[in-house]
Design a protein around this motif. Structure first.
Motif, PDB file in Angstrom:
ATOM      1  N   HIS A  41     -15.747   5.952   2.060  1.00 45.63           N
ATOM      2  CA  HIS A  41     -15.804   5.342   0.724  1.00 45.63           C
ATOM      3  C   HIS A  41     -15.227   3.944   0.863  1.00 45.63           C
ATOM      4  O   HIS A  41     -14.260   3.741   1.577  1.00 45.63           O
ATOM      5  N   ASN A  42     -15.812   3.008   0.122  1.00 49.83           N
ATOM      6  CA  ASN A  42     -15.486   1.617   0.328  1.00 49.83           C
ATOM      7  C   ASN A  42     -15.387   0.934  -1.024  1.00 49.83           C
ATOM      8  O   ASN A  42     -16.155   1.250  -1.926  1.00 49.83           O
ATOM      9  N   ARG A  43     -14.448   0.026  -1.170  1.00 48.97           N
ATOM     10  CA  ARG A  43     -14.344  -0.712  -2.447  1.00 48.97           C
ATOM     11  C   ARG A  43     -13.623  -2.043  -2.211  1.00 48.97           C
ATOM     12  O   ARG A  43     -12.888  -2.211  -1.237  1.00 48.97           O
ATOM     13  N   THR A  44     -13.855  -2.954  -3.151  1.00 46.57           N
ATOM     14  CA  THR A  44     -13.218  -4.279  -3.102  1.00 46.57           C
ATOM     15  C   THR A  44     -11.812  -4.194  -3.674  1.00 46.57           C
ATOM     16  O   THR A  44     -11.597  -3.547  -4.705  1.00 46.57           O
ATOM     17  N   ILE A  45     -10.855  -4.845  -3.009  1.00 41.92           N
ATOM     18  CA  ILE A  45      -9.510  -4.952  -3.561  1.00 41.92           C
ATOM     19  C   ILE A  45      -8.961  -6.354  -3.292  1.00 41.92           C
ATOM     20  O   ILE A  45      -9.501  -7.080  -2.461  1.00 41.92           O
ATOM     21  N   VAL A  46      -7.913  -6.698  -4.014  1.00 41.86           N
ATOM     22  CA  VAL A  46      -7.321  -8.027  -3.898  1.00 41.86           C
ATOM     23  C   VAL A  46      -6.103  -7.976  -2.977  1.00 41.86           C
ATOM     24  O   VAL A  46      -5.197  -7.161  -3.193  1.00 41.86           O
ATOM     25  N   PHE A  47      -6.108  -8.844  -1.984  1.00 37.28           N
ATOM     26  CA  PHE A  47      -4.944  -8.970  -1.100  1.00 37.28           C
ATOM     27  C   PHE A  47      -3.799  -9.584  -1.897  1.00 37.28           C
ATOM     28  O   PHE A  47      -3.955 -10.631  -2.511  1.00 37.28           O
ATOM     29  N   ARG A  48      -2.642  -8.932  -1.857  1.00 33.69           N
ATOM     30  CA  ARG A  48      -1.475  -9.401  -2.634  1.00 33.69           C
ATOM     31  C   ARG A  48      -0.367  -9.939  -1.754  1.00 33.69           C
ATOM     32  O   ARG A  48       0.790  -9.997  -2.183  1.00 33.69           O
ATOM     33  N   GLY A  49      -0.668 -10.258  -0.527  1.00 39.95           N
ATOM     34  CA  GLY A  49       0.338 -10.818   0.373  1.00 39.95           C
ATOM     35  C   GLY A  49       0.866  -9.777   1.353  1.00 39.95           C
ATOM     36  O   GLY A  49       0.412  -8.635   1.364  1.00 39.95           O
ATOM     37  N   PHE A  50       1.818 -10.197   2.156  1.00 36.30           N
ATOM     38  CA  PHE A  50       2.413  -9.292   3.116  1.00 36.30           C
ATOM     39  C   PHE A  50       3.634  -8.629   2.483  1.00 36.30           C
ATOM     40  O   PHE A  50       4.137  -9.082   1.465  1.00 36.30           O
ATOM     41  N   GLY A  51       4.096  -7.563   3.107  1.00 36.56           N
ATOM     42  CA  GLY A  51       5.236  -6.831   2.570  1.00 36.56           C
ATOM     43  C   GLY A  51       6.558  -7.539   2.815  1.00 36.56           C
ATOM     44  O   GLY A  51       6.604  -8.622   3.404  1.00 36.56           O
ATOM     45  N   GLU A  52       7.599  -6.918   2.325  1.00 32.03           N
ATOM     46  CA  GLU A  52       8.937  -7.469   2.503  1.00 32.03           C
ATOM     47  C   GLU A  52       9.750  -6.492   3.364  1.00 32.03           C
ATOM     48  O   GLU A  52       9.375  -5.344   3.523  1.00 32.03           O
ATOM     49  N   GLY A  53      10.873  -6.972   3.860  1.00 30.62           N
ATOM     50  CA  GLY A  53      11.790  -6.114   4.616  1.00 30.62           C
ATOM     51  C   GLY A  53      11.126  -5.554   5.856  1.00 30.62           C
ATOM     52  O   GLY A  53      10.584  -6.299   6.666  1.00 30.62           O
ATOM     53  N   ASN A  54      11.139  -4.215   5.997  1.00 34.01           N
ATOM     54  CA  ASN A  54      10.530  -3.634   7.199  1.00 34.01           C
ATOM     55  C   ASN A  54       9.018  -3.471   7.069  1.00 34.01           C
ATOM     56  O   ASN A  54       8.393  -2.814   7.885  1.00 34.01           O
ATOM     57  N   ARG A  55       8.425  -4.073   6.044  1.00 34.12           N
ATOM     58  CA  ARG A  55       6.964  -4.044   5.891  1.00 34.12           C
ATOM     59  C   ARG A  55       6.361  -5.433   6.032  1.00 34.12           C
ATOM     60  O   ARG A  55       5.300  -5.725   5.474  1.00 34.12           O
ATOM     61  N   LEU A  56       7.024  -6.272   6.802  1.00 27.95           N
ATOM     62  CA  LEU A  56       6.641  -7.671   6.952  1.00 27.95           C
ATOM     63  C   LEU A  56       5.213  -7.869   7.460  1.00 27.95           C
ATOM     64  O   LEU A  56       4.571  -8.862   7.157  1.00 27.95           O
ATOM     65  N   HIS A  57       4.726  -6.904   8.270  1.00 29.59           N
ATOM     66  CA  HIS A  57       3.395  -7.053   8.859  1.00 29.59           C
ATOM     67  C   HIS A  57       2.359  -6.207   8.123  1.00 29.59           C
ATOM     68  O   HIS A  57       1.205  -6.149   8.531  1.00 29.59           O
ATOM     69  N   ASP A  58       2.775  -5.540   7.073  1.00 29.49           N
ATOM     70  CA  ASP A  58       1.841  -4.721   6.300  1.00 29.49           C
ATOM     71  C   ASP A  58       1.141  -5.580   5.254  1.00 29.49           C
ATOM     72  O   ASP A  58       1.744  -6.488   4.678  1.00 29.49           O
ATOM     73  N   LEU A  59      -0.116  -5.270   4.992  1.00 29.24           N
ATOM     74  CA  LEU A  59      -0.856  -5.953   3.941  1.00 29.24           C
ATOM     75  C   LEU A  59      -0.640  -5.190   2.639  1.00 29.24           C
ATOM     76  O   LEU A  59      -0.696  -3.952   2.620  1.00 29.24           O
ATOM     77  N   LYS A  60      -0.401  -5.945   1.586  1.00 31.33           N
ATOM     78  CA  LYS A  60      -0.053  -5.318   0.303  1.00 31.33           C
ATOM     79  C   LYS A  60      -1.216  -5.397  -0.681  1.00 31.33           C
ATOM     80  O   LYS A  60      -1.853  -6.446  -0.820  1.00 31.33           O
ATOM     81  N   PHE A  61      -1.440  -4.279  -1.365  1.00 35.12           N
ATOM     82  CA  PHE A  61      -2.455  -4.194  -2.420  1.00 35.12           C
ATOM     83  C   PHE A  61      -1.843  -3.435  -3.576  1.00 35.12           C
ATOM     84  O   PHE A  61      -0.808  -2.793  -3.434  1.00 35.12           O
ATOM     85  N   ILE A  62      -2.505  -3.501  -4.738  1.00 36.09           N
ATOM     86  CA  ILE A  62      -2.061  -2.660  -5.852  1.00 36.09           C
ATOM     87  C   ILE A  62      -3.218  -1.777  -6.279  1.00 36.09           C
ATOM     88  O   ILE A  62      -4.382  -2.159  -6.150  1.00 36.09           O
ATOM     89  N   THR A  63      -2.870  -0.610  -6.768  1.00 34.92           N
ATOM     90  CA  THR A  63      -3.925   0.261  -7.253  1.00 34.92           C
ATOM     91  C   THR A  63      -3.374   1.296  -8.222  1.00 34.92           C
ATOM     92  O   THR A  63      -2.167   1.376  -8.454  1.00 34.92           O
ATOM     93  N   ASP A  64      -4.311   2.047  -8.786  1.00 33.27           N
ATOM     94  CA  ASP A  64      -3.954   3.056  -9.776  1.00 33.27           C
ATOM     95  C   ASP A  64      -3.773   4.398  -9.066  1.00 33.27           C
ATOM     96  O   ASP A  64      -4.654   4.831  -8.316  1.00 33.27           O
ATOM     97  N   GLN A  65      -2.663   5.004  -9.297  1.00 33.02           N
ATOM     98  CA  GLN A  65      -2.331   6.292  -8.696  1.00 33.02           C
ATOM     99  C   GLN A  65      -3.415   7.345  -8.968  1.00 33.02           C
ATOM    100  O   GLN A  65      -3.599   8.268  -8.197  1.00 33.02           O
ATOM    101  N   ARG A  66      -4.143   7.198 -10.075  1.00 34.92           N
ATOM    102  CA  ARG A  66      -5.147   8.188 -10.468  1.00 34.92           C
ATOM    103  C   ARG A  66      -6.505   7.948  -9.809  1.00 34.92           C
ATOM    104  O   ARG A  66      -7.436   8.725 -10.024  1.00 34.92           O
ATOM    105  N   SER A  67      -6.621   6.858  -9.036  1.00 35.09           N
ATOM    106  CA  SER A  67      -7.940   6.518  -8.492  1.00 35.09           C
ATOM    107  C   SER A  67      -8.331   7.436  -7.331  1.00 35.09           C
ATOM    108  O   SER A  67      -7.474   8.037  -6.679  1.00 35.09           O
ATOM    109  N   GLU A  68      -9.614   7.501  -7.067  1.00 36.92           N
ATOM    110  CA  GLU A  68     -10.118   8.400  -6.015  1.00 36.92           C
ATOM    111  C   GLU A  68      -9.622   8.003  -4.635  1.00 36.92           C
ATOM    112  O   GLU A  68      -9.356   8.863  -3.794  1.00 36.92           O
ATOM    113  N   LYS A  69      -9.462   6.689  -4.409  1.00 34.98           N
ATOM    114  CA  LYS A  69      -8.973   6.259  -3.093  1.00 34.98           C
ATOM    115  C   LYS A  69      -7.601   6.870  -2.805  1.00 34.98           C
ATOM    116  O   LYS A  69      -7.265   7.145  -1.656  1.00 34.98           O
TER     117      LYS A  69
END
Ligand SMILES: Cc1cc2nc3c(=O)[nH]c(=O)nc-3n(C[C@H](O)[C@H](O)[C@H](O)COP(=O)(O)O)c2cc1C
Length: 202
Positions: A41-69
């Motif tokens: 399954h594939n969908r478009t999302i907006v890149f929200r920057g990199f993480g902070e602290g120990n997630r410095l290299h992680d890509l951050k996104f936002i989404t709805d907890q109720r979504s199928e993804k």
């Protein structure tokens, strides 16, 4: 003090983000997940920057907890992001596992990031999390009306999604000025905690 080493693909991605910054849609990427039946399954999302602290290299996104993804990621955390930068004509395919920071996630640093990210959203973006459950039969239009939500209190269904890369495939369609090749493709992979990088045929 141990030097903080940035993974090698980070500078290539940072450069692409910078050189494409005039295009708002260069922050849109496609995230693929796998459902229980093995189907992608594939969908478009907006890149929200990199993480902070120990997630410095992680890509951050936002989404709805109720979504199928989210259901898919709870059962199988593997995902792949496909990201095209039109101005520089390059593609990044970034594979890794996802972590979901929902209202129950215990880490205080992550909850702080969740609150700050919520706070920095536009009022319109926040209101989507008060909409009726995604992918259900269409509700009445009134169900989509909402007053401004409290910028200091994320709704329970608001979640951060972090993608922690283990492989990055970078394809540049434009020949590089100092290169004999018409295109270039580089594969980065995390092997035993170390990033390896190799040029491959495009
Ligand atoms: C330009 C654009 C940006 C989007 N950004 C997001 C986003 O940041 N987060 C998100 O969850 N969905 C975003 N969506 C909606 C998703 O593409 C998708 O429709 C929705 O998340 C439901 O997907 P799912 O049923 O696979 O969970 C965006 C859609 C478009 C067209």
């Amino acid at each position: 003090v141990e030097a903080i080493s940035l993974p090698p693909w980070r500078s290539a991605l940072a450069r692409a983000l910078h050189r494409n910054r005039s295009l708002v849609y260069s922050r849109y990427a496609q995230l693929a997940t796998v459902a229980g039946d093995g189907r992608p399954h594939n969908r478009t999302i907006v890149f929200r920057g990199f993480g902070e602290g120990n997630r410095l290299h992680d890509l951050k996104f936002i989404t709805d907890q109720r979504s199928e993804k989210m259901m898919q990621l709870q059962a199988n955390s593997w995902a792949e992001l496909c990201w095209y930068f039109p101005k520089t004509r390059e593609q990044f395919r970034i594979a890794g596992q996802c972590t979901i920071i929902d209202a129950m996630y215990p880490n205080p640093t992550d909850q702080k990031s969740r609150r700050i990210t919520w706070h920095n959203l536009s009022s319109a973006a926040r209101s989507q999390f008060a909409w009726p459950r995604p992918a259900q039969d269409l509700a009445s239009p009134e169900a989509f009306e909402s007053d401004d939500l409290d910028p200091n209190q994320p709704l329970d269904d608001f979640a951060l999604l972090y993608l922690n890369p283990i492989q990055v495939d970078h394809l540049e369609l434009k020949g590089q000025p100092d290169s004999l090749y018409p295109q270039s493709r580089c594969r980065y992979s995390l092997e035993m905690g170390e990033w390896r990088q190799r040029s491959v045929n495009p």
